[in-house]
Write an enzyme that holds these catalytic residues in place. Sequence first.
Site, PDB file in Angstrom:
ATOM      1  N   SER A  64     103.766  -4.929 -64.068  1.00 25.95           N
ATOM      2  CA  SER A  64     104.100  -6.364 -64.097  1.00 25.95           C
ATOM      3  C   SER A  64     104.852  -6.658 -65.379  1.00 25.95           C
ATOM      4  O   SER A  64     104.703  -5.931 -66.372  1.00 25.95           O
ATOM      5  CB  SER A  64     102.817  -7.200 -64.073  1.00 25.95           C
ATOM      6  OG  SER A  64     103.102  -8.565 -64.301  1.00 25.95           O
ATOM      7  N   TYR A 111      94.462  -9.058 -67.146  1.00 26.92           N
ATOM      8  CA  TYR A 111      95.557  -8.617 -66.263  1.00 26.92           C
ATOM      9  C   TYR A 111      96.652  -7.916 -67.073  1.00 26.92           C
ATOM     10  O   TYR A 111      97.117  -6.833 -66.705  1.00 26.92           O
ATOM     11  CB  TYR A 111      96.124  -9.834 -65.529  1.00 26.92           C
ATOM     12  CG  TYR A 111      97.237  -9.525 -64.551  1.00 26.92           C
ATOM     13  CD1 TYR A 111      96.962  -9.009 -63.290  1.00 26.92           C
ATOM     14  CD2 TYR A 111      98.570  -9.770 -64.883  1.00 26.92           C
ATOM     15  CE1 TYR A 111      97.977  -8.730 -62.387  1.00 26.92           C
ATOM     16  CE2 TYR A 111      99.593  -9.505 -63.993  1.00 26.92           C
ATOM     17  CZ  TYR A 111      99.291  -8.985 -62.734  1.00 26.92           C
ATOM     18  OH  TYR A 111     100.308  -8.716 -61.856  1.00 26.92           O
ATOM     19  N   LYS A 151      97.966  -4.034 -66.771  1.00 28.32           N
ATOM     20  CA  LYS A 151      99.343  -3.707 -66.399  1.00 28.32           C
ATOM     21  C   LYS A 151     100.077  -2.959 -67.525  1.00 28.32           C
ATOM     22  O   LYS A 151     100.950  -2.123 -67.247  1.00 28.32           O
ATOM     23  CB  LYS A 151     100.093  -4.973 -65.988  1.00 28.32           C
ATOM     24  CG  LYS A 151      99.554  -5.608 -64.712  1.00 28.32           C
ATOM     25  CD  LYS A 151      99.679  -4.678 -63.516  1.00 28.32           C
ATOM     26  CE  LYS A 151      99.299  -5.350 -62.208  1.00 28.32           C
ATOM     27  NZ  LYS A 151      99.525  -4.479 -61.043  1.00 28.32           N
TER      28      LYS A 151
HETATM   29  N1  LIG Z   1     103.629 -11.696 -57.216  1.00 30.55           N
HETATM   30  C1  LIG Z   1     104.048 -11.505 -58.446  1.00 30.55           C
HETATM   31  O1  LIG Z   1     104.714 -12.375 -59.026  1.00 30.55           O
HETATM   32  C2  LIG Z   1     103.736 -10.216 -59.177  1.00 30.55           C
HETATM   33  C3  LIG Z   1     104.327 -10.035 -60.421  1.00 30.55           C
HETATM   34  C4  LIG Z   1     104.080  -8.861 -61.119  1.00 30.55           C
HETATM   35  C5  LIG Z   1     103.288  -7.872 -60.556  1.00 30.55           C
HETATM   36  N2  LIG Z   1     102.723  -8.083 -59.331  1.00 30.55           N
HETATM   37  C6  LIG Z   1     101.897  -6.995 -58.808  1.00 30.55           C
HETATM   38  O2  LIG Z   1     102.366  -6.621 -57.538  1.00 30.55           O
HETATM   39  C7  LIG Z   1     101.270  -6.113 -56.764  1.00 30.55           C
HETATM   40  C8  LIG Z   1     101.210  -6.855 -55.443  1.00 30.55           C
HETATM   41  O3  LIG Z   1     101.035  -8.240 -55.729  1.00 30.55           O
HETATM   42  P1  LIG Z   1     101.285  -9.361 -54.619  1.00 30.55           P
HETATM   43  O4  LIG Z   1     101.869 -10.530 -55.308  1.00 30.55           O
HETATM   44  O5  LIG Z   1     101.936  -8.798 -53.438  1.00 30.55           O
HETATM   45  O6  LIG Z   1      99.761  -9.730 -54.266  1.00 30.55           O
HETATM   46  P2  LIG Z   1      99.068 -10.080 -52.858  1.00 30.55           P
HETATM   47  O7  LIG Z   1      97.754 -10.640 -53.222  1.00 30.55           O
HETATM   48  O8  LIG Z   1     100.005 -10.889 -52.016  1.00 30.55           O
HETATM   49  O9  LIG Z   1      98.890  -8.654 -52.176  1.00 30.55           O
HETATM   50  C9  LIG Z   1      98.026  -7.694 -52.745  1.00 30.55           C
HETATM   51  C10 LIG Z   1      97.423  -6.867 -51.641  1.00 30.55           C
HETATM   52  O10 LIG Z   1      96.540  -5.915 -52.253  1.00 30.55           O
HETATM   53  C11 LIG Z   1      95.352  -5.858 -51.487  1.00 30.55           C
HETATM   54  N3  LIG Z   1      94.223  -5.406 -52.291  1.00 30.55           N
HETATM   55  C12 LIG Z   1      93.507  -6.104 -53.192  1.00 30.55           C
HETATM   56  N4  LIG Z   1      92.517  -5.365 -53.693  1.00 30.55           N
HETATM   57  C13 LIG Z   1      92.613  -4.141 -53.091  1.00 30.55           C
HETATM   58  C14 LIG Z   1      91.862  -2.946 -53.189  1.00 30.55           C
HETATM   59  N5  LIG Z   1      90.794  -2.843 -54.004  1.00 30.55           N
HETATM   60  N6  LIG Z   1      92.255  -1.878 -52.438  1.00 30.55           N
HETATM   61  C15 LIG Z   1      93.319  -1.970 -51.590  1.00 30.55           C
HETATM   62  N7  LIG Z   1      94.047  -3.095 -51.447  1.00 30.55           N
HETATM   63  C16 LIG Z   1      93.692  -4.169 -52.197  1.00 30.55           C
HETATM   64  C17 LIG Z   1      95.167  -7.279 -50.961  1.00 30.55           C
HETATM   65  O11 LIG Z   1      94.311  -7.305 -49.822  1.00 30.55           O
HETATM   66  C18 LIG Z   1      96.601  -7.686 -50.657  1.00 30.55           C
HETATM   67  O12 LIG Z   1      96.972  -7.378 -49.330  1.00 30.55           O
HETATM   68  C19 LIG Z   1     100.030  -6.272 -57.617  1.00 30.55           C
HETATM   69  O13 LIG Z   1      99.751  -5.055 -58.285  1.00 30.55           O
HETATM   70  C20 LIG Z   1     100.442  -7.337 -58.614  1.00 30.55           C
HETATM   71  O14 LIG Z   1      99.708  -7.261 -59.795  1.00 30.55           O
HETATM   72  C21 LIG Z   1     102.916  -9.219 -58.634  1.00 30.55           C
END
Ligand SMILES: NC(=O)c1ccc[n+]([C@@H]2O[C@H](COP(=O)([O-])OP(=O)(O)OC[C@H]3O[C@@H](n4cnc5c(N)ncnc54)[C@H](O)[C@@H]3O)[C@@H](O)[C@H]2O)c1
Length: 256
Positions: free
Chosen positions: A147, A160, A164
Amino acid sequence: MSNILNSKVVVVTGASSGIGRAIAIRAAEHGAKAVVVSDVVEMPREGGEPTVTAIQALGVPARFIHGDVSKRIDNDTLVEAAEEFGGVDVFVANAGITLRTDGVDVPEEDYRRLMAVNLDGVLFGAQAASQRMKAHGKAGSIVLIASMGGIAGAGITVAYSTSKGGVVLMAKALADALGPAGIRVNAIAPGTIDTVLLRTSPGIAEASEGFRQRTPLRRLGQPSEIGDAVAYLGSDLSSYVSGHALVVDGGLLAVI
Ligand SMILES: NC(=O)c1ccc[n+]([C@@H]2O[C@H](COP(=O)([O-])OP(=O)(O)OC[C@H]3O[C@@H](n4cnc5c(N)ncnc54)[C@H](O)[C@@H]3O)[C@@H](O)[C@H]2O)c1
């Protein structure tokens, strides 16, 4: 769309929703031979059909494996499922969570739960994938989803950001450990990407409009744009790229 993942078997964790779902679907659109996805639930948080249904509609074989990344054995089971197609070539450790209680006084139990998913889960996935890649003698690619919060810190996301930041360094350490076997390891640091996680994370949700205004491209990112970055790092187009953290944030971290 392209054929850059031609003949590659792609495995993605946390792939029912948001970024992971887009990574998996985009992999199919970029020519993957098969896509194996896992998650703790099968239905997308944002609604719609399961990820495997969307991928199969593209004519690409897909499997859903129920699994919790914080358990090493679930990662082994997931990677094992890819054997049906010849074994994993590209492994994407995407599953991650945020906390309602994050900040300097994050409660111990919540902190440990976040680390179990965001840090342990990423390492366990990379371990399972790299062991299979080595067993097959494959020059695989492992992509860890970090992230922008793992490159710059924020007081509202102490746990968090810590997790990350660990993922970014994990990619560099694993690149060193696995490079002699021909396996590349990179991280991607997304900026503000329009997903349910972004819209529902306390503090981050409220801050996202400010982030958008400061982003040189003046918009949030789309999950598919992370999918395209993963496709590049998973493909042979990035054959000499390893230990890198690719920031995909519309330029946000580049400006003051
Ligand atoms: N959305 C953003 O702006 C953003 C920015 C930087 C990083 N990220 C990272 O991207 C990744 C995905 O984020 P997102 O926004 O799609 O989130 P999201 O919540 O939409 O999707 C995350 C998915 O991970 C699954 N999950 C949660 N815990 C789990 C576990 N223990 N085992 C298996 N699956 C599990 C959830 O059920 C969900 O389907 C994450 O690592 C997040 O930290 C997101």
